[in-house]
Enzyme design. Structure first.
Site, PDB file in Angstrom:
ATOM      1  N   GLU A  38      33.370  37.577  41.588  1.00 31.08           N
ATOM      2  CA  GLU A  38      33.818  36.371  42.286  1.00 31.08           C
ATOM      3  C   GLU A  38      32.631  35.706  42.975  1.00 31.08           C
ATOM      4  O   GLU A  38      31.878  36.364  43.691  1.00 31.08           O
ATOM      5  CB  GLU A  38      34.893  36.719  43.315  1.00 31.08           C
ATOM      6  CG  GLU A  38      35.270  35.605  44.270  1.00 31.08           C
ATOM      7  CD  GLU A  38      35.737  34.336  43.574  1.00 31.08           C
ATOM      8  OE1 GLU A  38      35.240  33.255  43.927  1.00 31.08           O
ATOM      9  OE2 GLU A  38      36.605  34.428  42.672  1.00 31.08           O
ATOM     10  N   LYS A  41      34.955  33.614  47.729  1.00 27.36           N
ATOM     11  CA  LYS A  41      35.617  34.657  48.497  1.00 27.36           C
ATOM     12  C   LYS A  41      36.779  35.255  47.719  1.00 27.36           C
ATOM     13  O   LYS A  41      37.532  34.538  47.061  1.00 27.36           O
ATOM     14  CB  LYS A  41      36.134  34.101  49.830  1.00 27.36           C
ATOM     15  CG  LYS A  41      35.034  33.761  50.820  1.00 27.36           C
ATOM     16  CD  LYS A  41      35.654  33.299  52.130  1.00 27.36           C
ATOM     17  CE  LYS A  41      34.594  33.049  53.185  1.00 27.36           C
ATOM     18  NZ  LYS A  41      35.205  32.607  54.465  1.00 27.36           N
ATOM     19  N   LEU A  42      36.924  36.562  47.822  1.00 24.37           N
ATOM     20  CA  LEU A  42      38.055  37.259  47.234  1.00 24.37           C
ATOM     21  C   LEU A  42      39.355  36.624  47.749  1.00 24.37           C
ATOM     22  O   LEU A  42      39.505  36.373  48.947  1.00 24.37           O
ATOM     23  CB  LEU A  42      38.004  38.737  47.625  1.00 24.37           C
ATOM     24  CG  LEU A  42      39.066  39.657  47.048  1.00 24.37           C
ATOM     25  CD1 LEU A  42      38.949  39.736  45.533  1.00 24.37           C
ATOM     26  CD2 LEU A  42      38.931  41.055  47.662  1.00 24.37           C
ATOM     27  N   GLY A  44      40.456  33.681  46.382  1.00 22.18           N
ATOM     28  CA  GLY A  44      40.419  32.400  45.698  1.00 22.18           C
ATOM     29  C   GLY A  44      41.105  31.254  46.425  1.00 22.18           C
ATOM     30  O   GLY A  44      41.272  31.268  47.652  1.00 22.18           O
ATOM     31  N   GLY A 143      40.129  29.897  37.726  1.00 15.33           N
ATOM     32  CA  GLY A 143      40.915  29.042  38.593  1.00 15.33           C
ATOM     33  C   GLY A 143      40.773  27.554  38.379  1.00 15.33           C
ATOM     34  O   GLY A 143      40.516  27.077  37.268  1.00 15.33           O
ATOM     35  N   SER A 144      40.933  26.795  39.478  1.00 15.53           N
ATOM     36  CA  SER A 144      40.983  25.343  39.395  1.00 15.53           C
ATOM     37  C   SER A 144      40.303  24.712  40.602  1.00 15.53           C
ATOM     38  O   SER A 144      39.978  25.390  41.582  1.00 15.53           O
ATOM     39  CB  SER A 144      42.441  24.866  39.318  1.00 15.53           C
ATOM     40  OG  SER A 144      43.142  25.214  40.502  1.00 15.53           O
ATOM     41  N   ILE A 265      46.072  14.315  43.308  1.00 14.36           N
ATOM     42  CA  ILE A 265      46.671  14.085  41.990  1.00 14.36           C
ATOM     43  C   ILE A 265      46.727  15.356  41.152  1.00 14.36           C
ATOM     44  O   ILE A 265      47.031  15.300  39.957  1.00 14.36           O
ATOM     45  CB  ILE A 265      45.902  12.989  41.233  1.00 14.36           C
ATOM     46  CG1 ILE A 265      44.425  13.381  41.049  1.00 14.36           C
ATOM     47  CG2 ILE A 265      46.026  11.657  41.950  1.00 14.36           C
ATOM     48  CD1 ILE A 265      43.674  12.457  40.122  1.00 14.36           C
ATOM     49  N   GLY A 266      46.444  16.489  41.778  1.00 13.51           N
ATOM     50  CA  GLY A 266      46.525  17.756  41.054  1.00 13.51           C
ATOM     51  C   GLY A 266      45.193  18.470  40.997  1.00 13.51           C
ATOM     52  O   GLY A 266      44.201  18.044  41.600  1.00 13.51           O
ATOM     53  N   HIS A 439      77.592  35.457  56.932  1.00 17.89           N
ATOM     54  CA  HIS A 439      77.937  34.257  57.693  1.00 17.89           C
ATOM     55  C   HIS A 439      77.507  34.444  59.144  1.00 17.89           C
ATOM     56  O   HIS A 439      77.736  35.503  59.720  1.00 17.89           O
ATOM     57  CB  HIS A 439      79.448  34.026  57.638  1.00 17.89           C
ATOM     58  CG  HIS A 439      79.913  32.886  58.494  1.00 17.89           C
ATOM     59  ND1 HIS A 439      79.755  31.575  58.129  1.00 17.89           N
ATOM     60  CD2 HIS A 439      80.501  32.877  59.728  1.00 17.89           C
ATOM     61  CE1 HIS A 439      80.248  30.790  59.080  1.00 17.89           C
ATOM     62  NE2 HIS A 439      80.710  31.568  60.058  1.00 17.89           N
TER      63      HIS A 439
END
Length: 462
Positions: A38, A41-42, A44, A143-144, A265-266, A439
């Site tokens: 990595e 950092k571990l 992510g 990842g992203s 936007i993602g 309930h």
């Protein structure tokens, strides 16, 4: 590039986010010798720049709203504003505790953890820090990162990404959020709670467009009531700096001014320059392509998480990492049914779902074979106590199983666990109806909805 016996493993994993570390933990548990690489950092994105910090901000916003509204509950309290440094201290404390625990967990499993920027150097090796780590199998889990649009430069000042928003040293007086999906509405919700004047720009016809249309409309109604503004159905055209902020222009000619623009936007896959193409890994628009077992076209390489074109959710990454580890250890894991993955948007009110939408059900089974039911939270005692509004919508195949559960309301994300079981166990409404729900709870609303769908409503009209 040096390598020796100490750098040869059963499994080498490139990326220590949700998918990567889940694969490492499960593989180690099953007796495989694992190296986990990595560069940051571990944990992510989810732990450091996504799920955890955003939900901490949202909870701080919830506390602020509770202080403002205390008199509605007969409690004398005052709201004096947001101490953003204090909010960050709280948020960072949550992250630090989880990060320390995760580091200890990886160490306890005897996983070889390597800090550094790795690059795939062959179908069975990753190079990092001048050293080659060879694996019988490789898992790609890089990842992203936040996406932008052509010509839209994220400067980290007036035009920011979600990464910048998480460490912003002030509460903006006004903000435009470009994107009405999960990331956009969560930041809009938190900022509104902090006192920001927020406008969301979404090119599609509804907010959270991946959800059932009924959920989108309920959220839009709630946001209007909260004073969160939004523009739907017109796309972003451009942004320019003004004397004290930014001006956003849409393709319909309308303009919006604010202190800053959040581009939400993602997220796009992190895959460029990492040696994937050179190793022969099949890709499409930056994503690594896999089959239902997360296998790439290269026999020794698998891929998981945001890197592959599946749902960008941490718990999906966990599941994919576990699936790969179990497959490589000789077990026979079942492929993931992505329709059966629970999805939660943690804005105020929350949007939660599992299964398929009414529109998708009609497309799949035929319009005449789909039955729906809406249960309004006005009939639920605990929701009345919490002063939250919303609905639970069920989608059923006629005379068959419930194939979609769609919920809007504060805290309803906590009810998606039972909804997941209902969908994944292909439960009939009558089977859920015979279960006794406590309930007064919001969970009871899920039971009442199924009672009604089974033809025996209790606290609702026929």
């Amino acid at each position: 590039m040096a390598n020796d016996a100490s750098t040869v493993f059963d499994l080498v994993i490139l990326g220590g986010g949700s998918g990567g570390y889940a694969a490492a933990l499960r593989a180690s548990q099953l007796g495989l010798d694992v190296a986990l690489i990595e560069k940051n950092k571990l944990g992510g994105t989810c732990l450091h720049n996504g799920c955890i910090p955003t939900k901490a901000l949202l909870h701080a916003g919830e506390v602020a709203d509770a202080a403002r509204d205390a008199s509605e509950f007969g409690v004398k309290a005052s709201f004096d504003g947001i101490d953003i440094a204090g909010v960050h201290k709280y948020k960072d404390g949550v992250i630090a505790g989880l990060y320390k625990g995760l580091q200890g967990l990886v160490a306890s499993r005897k996983i070889t953890y390597v800090e550094g920027e790795g690059r795939l150097s062959s179908a069975t090796s990753v190079d990092v820090n001048g050293k080659r780590y060879v694996g019988r199998h490789i898992v790609l889990a890089t990842g992203s990162t936040p996406k932008s649009l052509p010509g839209l430069t994220i400067d980290g000042d007036r035009v920011i990404s979600s990464d910048h928003a998480l460490v912003l040293d002030r509460v903006p007086k006004s903000a435009i959020v470009l994107g009405g999906g999960v990331i956009g509405v969560e930041f809009a919700s938190a900022w509104k709670s902090f006192g920001t004047d927020v406008t969301i720009i979404e090119g599609l016809p509804h907010l959270v467009p991946a959800e059932d249309e009924n959920s989108s409309k309920l959220l839009e109604r709630a946001f209007r009531k909260r004073g969160i503004k939004f523009s739907l159905g017109s796309f972003f055209k451009g942004v320019e700096y003004t004397a004290d902020g930014v001006r956003v222009t849409l393709d319909n000619g309308k303009t919006y001014d604010a202190e800053l623009l959040l581009v939400a936007i993602g997220r796009g896959p992190v895959s460029q320059g990492l040696g994937y193409e050179e190793a022969g890994v099949a890709m499409e628009r930056g994503h690594v392509l896999v089959d239902e077992y997360c296998r790439t076209n290269v026999p020794t390489i698998s891929a998981v998480g945001d890197l592959i074109p599946t749902l960008q959710l941490a718990h999906v990454g966990f599941a994919e990492g576990i699936l790969v580890a179990e497959r490589l250890a000789g077990l026979s894991p079942v492929p993931i049914d992505y329709d059966g993955v629970p999805r939660v948007t943690y804005c105020h009110p929350e949007v939660a779902s599992v299964g398929i939408s009414e529109a998708k059900a009609k497309e799949r089974y035929g319009a005449d074979q789909v039955v729906t039911l809406k249960y309004n939270l006005a009939g639920n005692g605990k929701s009345k106590i919490l002063k939250t509004a919303g609905e639970i919508k069920l989608v059923q195949v006629r005379d068959g199983a419930v194939v979609g559960v769609h919920m809007v309301g504060d805290r309803l994300g906590e009810q998606v666990g039972e909804a997941q079981l209902i969908y994944n166990w292909e439960a009939l409404p009558a089977e859920v109806a015979q279960l006794i729900h406590a309930h007064p709870t919001q969970n009871e609303a899920l039971g009442e909805a199924h009672l009604a769908l089974a033809g025996k409503p209790l606290h609702s009209h026929d």
